[in-house]
Design a protein around this motif. Sequence first.
Motif, PDB file in Angstrom:
ATOM      1  N   VAL A 109       0.836  -1.190   0.000  1.00 19.40           N
ATOM      2  CA  VAL A 109       0.000   0.000   0.000  1.00 19.40           C
ATOM      3  C   VAL A 109       0.880   1.252   0.000  1.00 19.40           C
ATOM      4  O   VAL A 109       1.805   1.370   0.777  1.00 19.40           O
ATOM      5  CB  VAL A 109      -0.852  -0.022   1.281  1.00 19.40           C
ATOM      6  N   GLY A 110       0.598   2.131  -0.901  1.00 17.34           N
ATOM      7  CA  GLY A 110       1.295   3.417  -0.862  1.00 17.34           C
ATOM      8  C   GLY A 110       2.622   3.426  -1.600  1.00 17.34           C
ATOM      9  O   GLY A 110       3.168   4.486  -1.872  1.00 17.34           O
ATOM     10  N   GLY A 111       3.132   2.247  -1.878  1.00 18.00           N
ATOM     11  CA  GLY A 111       4.374   2.192  -2.634  1.00 18.00           C
ATOM     12  C   GLY A 111       4.129   2.422  -4.112  1.00 18.00           C
ATOM     13  O   GLY A 111       2.982   2.435  -4.575  1.00 18.00           O
ATOM     14  N   GLN A 112       5.215   2.633  -4.839  1.00 18.18           N
ATOM     15  CA  GLN A 112       5.076   2.777  -6.283  1.00 18.18           C
ATOM     16  C   GLN A 112       5.918   1.703  -6.966  1.00 18.18           C
ATOM     17  O   GLN A 112       7.008   1.378  -6.493  1.00 18.18           O
ATOM     18  CB  GLN A 112       5.573   4.155  -6.725  1.00 18.18           C
ATOM     19  N   VAL A 113       5.372   1.151  -8.039  1.00 17.60           N
ATOM     20  CA  VAL A 113       6.147   0.182  -8.815  1.00 17.60           C
ATOM     21  C   VAL A 113       6.316   0.721 -10.222  1.00 17.60           C
ATOM     22  O   VAL A 113       5.351   1.153 -10.844  1.00 17.60           O
ATOM     23  CB  VAL A 113       5.440  -1.187  -8.902  1.00 17.60           C
ATOM     24  N   PHE A 114       7.549   0.698 -10.693  1.00 19.65           N
ATOM     25  CA  PHE A 114       7.753   0.973 -12.103  1.00 19.65           C
ATOM     26  C   PHE A 114       8.124  -0.327 -12.785  1.00 19.65           C
ATOM     27  O   PHE A 114       9.023  -1.044 -12.357  1.00 19.65           O
ATOM     28  CB  PHE A 114       8.854   2.017 -12.330  1.00 19.65           C
ATOM     29  N   GLY A 115       7.357  -0.638 -13.820  1.00 17.52           N
ATOM     30  CA  GLY A 115       7.638  -1.853 -14.576  1.00 17.52           C
ATOM     31  C   GLY A 115       7.337  -1.607 -16.036  1.00 17.52           C
ATOM     32  O   GLY A 115       7.164  -0.468 -16.475  1.00 17.52           O
ATOM     33  N   LEU A 116       7.275  -2.684 -16.774  1.00 15.91           N
ATOM     34  CA  LEU A 116       6.986  -2.573 -18.200  1.00 15.91           C
ATOM     35  C   LEU A 116       5.554  -3.023 -18.401  1.00 15.91           C
ATOM     36  O   LEU A 116       5.193  -4.130 -17.994  1.00 15.91           O
ATOM     37  CB  LEU A 116       7.951  -3.481 -18.981  1.00 15.91           C
ATOM     38  N   ASP A 117       4.726  -2.193 -19.002  1.00 13.55           N
ATOM     39  CA  ASP A 117       3.347  -2.627 -19.207  1.00 13.55           C
ATOM     40  C   ASP A 117       3.037  -2.730 -20.692  1.00 13.55           C
ATOM     41  O   ASP A 117       1.900  -2.560 -21.116  1.00 13.55           O
ATOM     42  CB  ASP A 117       2.364  -1.712 -18.482  1.00 13.55           C
ATOM     43  N   ARG A 118       4.061  -3.032 -21.480  1.00 13.26           N
ATOM     44  CA  ARG A 118       3.876  -3.203 -22.920  1.00 13.26           C
ATOM     45  C   ARG A 118       4.746  -4.381 -23.388  1.00 13.26           C
ATOM     46  O   ARG A 118       5.667  -4.799 -22.677  1.00 13.26           O
ATOM     47  CB  ARG A 118       4.287  -1.945 -23.678  1.00 13.26           C
ATOM     48  N   PHE A 119       4.440  -4.893 -24.560  1.00 12.14           N
ATOM     49  CA  PHE A 119       5.316  -5.882 -25.174  1.00 12.14           C
ATOM     50  C   PHE A 119       6.693  -5.262 -25.381  1.00 12.14           C
ATOM     51  O   PHE A 119       6.819  -4.041 -25.562  1.00 12.14           O
ATOM     52  CB  PHE A 119       4.766  -6.316 -26.536  1.00 12.14           C
ATOM     53  N   GLY A 120       7.699  -6.094 -25.391  1.00 12.16           N
ATOM     54  CA  GLY A 120       9.053  -5.625 -25.659  1.00 12.16           C
ATOM     55  C   GLY A 120       9.245  -5.245 -27.112  1.00 12.16           C
ATOM     56  O   GLY A 120       8.287  -5.018 -27.859  1.00 12.16           O
ATOM     57  N   ALA A 121      10.492  -5.162 -27.529  1.00 12.87           N
ATOM     58  CA  ALA A 121      10.803  -4.758 -28.902  1.00 12.87           C
ATOM     59  C   ALA A 121      12.159  -5.324 -29.276  1.00 12.87           C
ATOM     60  O   ALA A 121      12.939  -5.734 -28.414  1.00 12.87           O
ATOM     61  CB  ALA A 121      10.805  -3.235 -29.014  1.00 12.87           C
ATOM     62  N   SER A 122      12.419  -5.325 -30.565  1.00 13.70           N
ATOM     63  CA  SER A 122      13.671  -5.863 -31.081  1.00 13.70           C
ATOM     64  C   SER A 122      14.717  -4.760 -31.175  1.00 13.70           C
ATOM     65  O   SER A 122      14.584  -3.833 -31.984  1.00 13.70           O
ATOM     66  CB  SER A 122      13.424  -6.477 -32.468  1.00 13.70           C
ATOM     67  N   ALA A 123      15.734  -4.857 -30.356  1.00 12.64           N
ATOM     68  CA  ALA A 123      16.859  -3.910 -30.373  1.00 12.64           C
ATOM     69  C   ALA A 123      17.873  -4.404 -29.354  1.00 12.64           C
ATOM     70  O   ALA A 123      17.517  -5.175 -28.456  1.00 12.64           O
ATOM     71  CB  ALA A 123      16.397  -2.497 -30.000  1.00 12.64           C
ATOM     72  N   PRO A 124      19.119  -3.964 -29.463  1.00 13.62           N
ATOM     73  CA  PRO A 124      20.091  -4.327 -28.435  1.00 13.62           C
ATOM     74  C   PRO A 124      19.554  -3.929 -27.059  1.00 13.62           C
ATOM     75  O   PRO A 124      18.902  -2.887 -26.926  1.00 13.62           O
ATOM     76  CB  PRO A 124      21.331  -3.510 -28.822  1.00 13.62           C
ATOM     77  N   TYR A 125      19.843  -4.733 -26.030  1.00 17.01           N
ATOM     78  CA  TYR A 125      19.137  -4.507 -24.761  1.00 17.01           C
ATOM     79  C   TYR A 125      19.503  -3.196 -24.110  1.00 17.01           C
ATOM     80  O   TYR A 125      18.694  -2.618 -23.391  1.00 17.01           O
ATOM     81  CB  TYR A 125      19.307  -5.693 -23.811  1.00 17.01           C
ATOM     82  N   LYS A 126      20.689  -2.709 -24.397  1.00 15.99           N
ATOM     83  CA  LYS A 126      21.030  -1.421 -23.780  1.00 15.99           C
ATOM     84  C   LYS A 126      20.209  -0.291 -24.394  1.00 15.99           C
ATOM     85  O   LYS A 126      19.893   0.696 -23.724  1.00 15.99           O
ATOM     86  CB  LYS A 126      22.527  -1.153 -23.892  1.00 15.99           C
ATOM     87  N   VAL A 127      19.868  -0.451 -25.661  1.00 15.34           N
ATOM     88  CA  VAL A 127      18.956   0.516 -26.294  1.00 15.34           C
ATOM     89  C   VAL A 127      17.576   0.407 -25.644  1.00 15.34           C
ATOM     90  O   VAL A 127      16.936   1.419 -25.338  1.00 15.34           O
ATOM     91  CB  VAL A 127      18.873   0.266 -27.813  1.00 15.34           C
ATOM     92  N   LEU A 128      17.134  -0.838 -25.421  1.00 11.12           N
ATOM     93  CA  LEU A 128      15.828  -1.014 -24.779  1.00 11.12           C
ATOM     94  C   LEU A 128      15.831  -0.430 -23.365  1.00 11.12           C
ATOM     95  O   LEU A 128      14.835   0.166 -22.935  1.00 11.12           O
ATOM     96  CB  LEU A 128      15.453  -2.497 -24.745  1.00 11.12           C
ATOM     97  N   ASP A 129      16.927  -0.603 -22.649  1.00 13.19           N
ATOM     98  CA  ASP A 129      17.028   0.010 -21.318  1.00 13.19           C
ATOM     99  C   ASP A 129      16.764   1.515 -21.405  1.00 13.19           C
ATOM    100  O   ASP A 129      16.022   2.076 -20.600  1.00 13.19           O
ATOM    101  CB  ASP A 129      18.426  -0.236 -20.730  1.00 13.19           C
ATOM    102  N   GLU A 130      17.374   2.145 -22.411  1.00 15.09           N
ATOM    103  CA  GLU A 130      17.154   3.585 -22.632  1.00 15.09           C
ATOM    104  C   GLU A 130      15.696   3.879 -22.956  1.00 15.09           C
ATOM    105  O   GLU A 130      15.055   4.730 -22.347  1.00 15.09           O
ATOM    106  CB  GLU A 130      17.987   4.077 -23.838  1.00 15.09           C
ATOM    107  N   LYS A 131      15.188   3.140 -23.948  1.00 21.75           N
ATOM    108  CA  LYS A 131      13.849   3.438 -24.464  1.00 21.75           C
ATOM    109  C   LYS A 131      12.775   3.184 -23.417  1.00 21.75           C
ATOM    110  O   LYS A 131      11.760   3.880 -23.359  1.00 21.75           O
ATOM    111  CB  LYS A 131      13.564   2.588 -25.705  1.00 21.75           C
ATOM    112  N   PHE A 132      12.973   2.131 -22.631  1.00 18.52           N
ATOM    113  CA  PHE A 132      11.937   1.750 -21.669  1.00 18.52           C
ATOM    114  C   PHE A 132      12.147   2.385 -20.287  1.00 18.52           C
ATOM    115  O   PHE A 132      11.358   2.164 -19.379  1.00 18.52           O
ATOM    116  CB  PHE A 132      11.868   0.220 -21.531  1.00 18.52           C
TER     117      PHE A 132
END
Lengths: 676, 676
Positions: free
Chosen positions: B636-659
């Motif tokens: 209760v009261g906490g916040q969660v940041f996560g991914l709420d969409r399908f992923g994508a095709s790209a190097p993972y460090k790019v995805l880290d940036e984008k997401f």
Amino acid sequence: MDRKTMDAAANNIRVLAAAMVEKAKSGHPGGSMGGADFVNVLYSQFLVTDPDDPTWIARDRFFLDPGHQSPMLYGVLALTGNYTMEELQQFRQWGSVTPGHPEVNPQRGVENTSGPLGQGHTMAVGAAIAERFLATRFGDWMQHKTYAFISDGGIQEEISQGAGRIAGYLGLSNLIMFYDSNKVQLSTDVDAVDNEDYAAKYRAWHWHVIECDGTDPEALAGALRKAHAERHKPTLIIGHTVMGRGCVTADGSNFEGQCSTHGQPLSKSGADVDKTIENLGGDPKNPWVIREEVKALYEARRSELRAIVARRREEEKAWAAANPEKARQLADFIDGRLPQIDYRSIVHKANVATRTASADVLTELGKKVKNMIVSSADLANSDKTEAFLKQTGAFAPGDFSGAFLHAGVAELTMASIMNGIALHGGMIAACGTFFVFSDYMKPAVRLAALMELPVKYVWTHDAFRVGEDGPTHEPVEHEAQMRLLEELHNLNGRRSLLVLRPADSAEATIAWEMAMENKHTPTALILTRQDVPDLKPVGADRYEEALQMKKGGYVVRKAANPDVTLVGNGSEVSLLCDVAVLLEAEGVRAQVVSVPSIGLFLDQPADYRQSCIPEGVAVFGLTAGLPSTLREVVGVGGQVFGLDRFGASAPYKVLDEKFGFTPEAVLERVKNFIGR
Amino acid sequence: MDRKTMDAAANNIRVLAAAMVEKAKSGHPGGSMGGADFVNVLYSQFLVTDPDDPTWIARDRFFLDPGHQSPMLYGVLALTGNYTMEELQQFRQWGSVTPGHPEVNPQRGVENTSGPLGQGHTMAVGAAIAERFLATRFGDWMQHKTYAFISDGGIQEEISQGAGRIAGYLGLSNLIMFYDSNKVQLSTDVDAVDNEDYAAKYRAWHWHVIECDGTDPEALAGALRKAHAERHKPTLIIGHTVMGRGCVTADGSNFEGQCSTHGQPLSKSGADVDKTIENLGGDPKNPWVIREEVKALYEARRSELRAIVARRREEEKAWAAANPEKARQLADFIDGRLPQIDYRSIVHKANVATRTASADVLTELGKKVKNMIVSSADLANSDKTEAFLKQTGAFAPGDFSGAFLHAGVAELTMASIMNGIALHGGMIAACGTFFVFSDYMKPAVRLAALMELPVKYVWTHDAFRVGEDGPTHEPVEHEAQMRLLEELHNLNGRRSLLVLRPADSAEATIAWEMAMENKHTPTALILTRQDVPDLKPVGADRYEEALQMKKGGYVVRKAANPDVTLVGNGSEVSLLCDVAVLLEAEGVRAQVVSVPSIGLFLDQPADYRQSCIPEGVAVFGLTAGLPSTLREVVGVGGQVFGLDRFGASAPYKVLDEKFGFTPEAVLERVKNFIGR
């Protein structure tokens, strides 16, 4: 076609595939190089598409099963002019049109998203069924071929049993599958895993099986011609191909057939990229070239295609002139225009199970919606999709005049076939089974969600109230599981699945209405086995009230200045209404909210949500699923009572007692919660 | 055995089956009556068990696939003395030992939970592999047969492709499967669904196929004798049987072969129950009887079995005397005693992917644990289970001296085979694939959870950081999905699945340690593809600290009077540590908590949980999965940041940036959340 040009074209694809993977530093060159001969023959001589209208309804379809062989697909589609060299160079990069695994894009010639092996060729079965369905109704001019491309991995997948059986049973002679048999899979040679006699197996499923040298364009063309001549069976062409065809090492010696070329850039595999490109007639300094003779080959094919398509369009025109009514109907199918359905007037008996209410709707849809295919995994009489069957009739070998597919006990295959039907265009697809078996379907549901296909799932026998069948047949975590796809958004930003769990027959009707209106995502209907009380007497008034569920949730029992808000969906709503009456008798004012779609409800403006679930008032959620099913809608400070254990075998009313789902037991919980 | 007695016994089972379903008002009489002849022949003449020690390791196993035919199983097990008439009368009632679908209970002769079709016979394949494995190591005295019973529905299931292929490839000659081919399935006759040539298909998988009259005890016995003589292949006996055998209508006319008798009491099917029971030689007034000649038949068999088992026990004794070391090892296997493994001393390179750390552990397990079978679905070189393969070698046709199963691309089959290996006893089973393909495995994972089998799942390539492979290969909802089984409790009240997502190599080692120690539920290890920084330098100190994860979660970065607590698991933990450093630079004190097992953490006493996540301090959760993954632990009261969409095709460090999964992006979120 002369062998030299054909080899040059296939080698051109190989060079592009090797270069794409090398540049991306990631991907699967070996299989792409092995399968290049086939796709070159197919695209330069057989596949009929309209170069000027890529989504023409009567085009041939090409379904790729091994999505990791995307460089092969992008490569051949570069030869046809669908992709530029710049786009190939963006392979596997953010925002590119050339992602690591192909993502459906018919404008570009990509008919299906692929990656999870086995599903690609099963979608082809679905598309071939759609073609037979439409050709049966609209005539031969709209016949087309559906080609599937499968690899050693896909052919091992369990789903091949369902796809092979159903295609063979139905006699899908328009389906031609190429098996790229290179005898190398990702982690080993195929010999270390599998020695089955593929030809004998597909013959046992009544396929026409042809074996050929998959590196010889003339042999491949000959096999395709034989497949075209087949009138009764689907065809499997087993093409003996070579993993990493054309690969050489630094000293120029042969490096074909190596497992190491499967899943990494050639430079890491032991092959020499530059020498390999040279060996294939490319320029290592600039492999991003379509060679002149190859360009000419594909230009000639484009001209041919324009001529072929022009003739076909003439036929279509003549047919449309002779059959104006049918032509209008077909246009409606293609554009997704639905006939008028008066959902309000669909009659239900009082207090029926929501699966029964669904059957009432399916009867109406069976009468009115002429481009809908419904399927069941051997449970038509239980999931009540037989209502649609009764209106339309079942498919039979070579006979597609009906509109119902007996999928047999093959839930994943069924779901994947539905994806293929939807991908074909012009069609609506729905399928049913027990909700607990949605587990088997999940991989295909996920792909439907990713591809944004409006498939409808009829999942009956929800919750532990399945009763006597016991824990293996009682979904508990499944509503929460499917709602994870509601939390997950698709690439257009929409919730990737619309999940609806209606509370009574009126809500079930509207759930179907919403499913039919939803053209952007798949829809799940979660329905009861057991009878449920109508929230108000059935009829137009109840329907009118229930229409509010289009906002995801709404008040079914209003209370002024409520002491508690009771929230649930499905069969728990009438139970909550009973609890509200008991609470009232004890002086507690309870509002009851039905939330068939949690996602839609959460997306409403705050004032609407608060008109249902007032701020500052205690919120109690009740679910027959896991408590987390309702967690987000009940919110901070609310309490959810659900089932956090496997179900059990007993009559469902006994389970209601044992698990605490009687009005009295819930009353006690609510009173404890609000301190009364 | 004379035909009259055999028929009487089969009819006795039929009467009991009909009566059970009738009394329960629910169940499946038709198939049970059709299959009775086979089970009677099997149990009265072939199946070797110890009447005085039902869980004897070397007993023959009988795996039922169509769990809905439970009345047949309970019926024959009543003849063998495993169930009383009173227990049969409690069929499908709360708390009974005769639930609607059989639930594993070897003491009673129920070797597997069944219901979801296809899995029963696949578990038999697993048990047959376990038998070959043990017989290879401990000699012929412990050989036994594994019988499977499959129906028209099960044979259609996709998983039959995997089970058939693998059993045929390995040459499991100890596996004998009876196909109860009555040509009627739940919603239709089989010919409305399926016309495949079963015999040809199983022959294509290299099975020995025998067809026979499934109603003729002598023919059935003959088929079983032929199967016993087979030395190289699994045997399929296609028995032509009759749905609802013995059913008659009120006027006494034949009512066999009717679909209506499949899934409901005979009284609702069109048959007359009393007349049917009479027709089968029973007494409609009291069908709960084992007839005298049947009793005698099964008593004679019991005496025979005692003699057979006594001889086998003598062989065993002689073997044990000659091989004391091996005998001790076998006793350890059977009792589940593990060798000493010094997990602390397992060496990892710095900052490796957790899949690589897992491989380091698997190398050690491969050296030490001699009753462990590991499998991979064609990804051994990616999921790194090949570390175990390298120590042990792969199974090959007829050769079970290795301990690694190349399952091929067949994830569901693999998971179900693991269940069978675990059910056999004496064995430990683990299997690997990409985490996204856990979707395919879910139906078997659910059964493992329900049966409380300690199978270990090695799920690598977690989260969107799979990168270039794109959304089809990137699990997003999967951790939340598997944690639903953590929320769901098994029939012993335990969380039905232990889910562990370790943050670095030390945690990965301990995750394996916990998986090996967990003998009560399956365990899921969710591992990274990409390298992750060690939370502290690798070594004994880090191991020691990480041991706290046995409480589910623990503080990895302590802060005095923290301003915020950062919570995550897997690869997000090191990211949160980076964020904590950035926060500190801005004067914000951040505590970081790693929660590899949310379920275990939630089960800790409140004071422990609060020592990690102090009350009154802001809580920020970070997950690469859906936000709901961490919802409950963040609270209760906490916040969660996560991914709420399908992923994508790209190097993972790019995805880290984008997401938004870079330290800087997360820093901003945390600051916003706490208002800094």
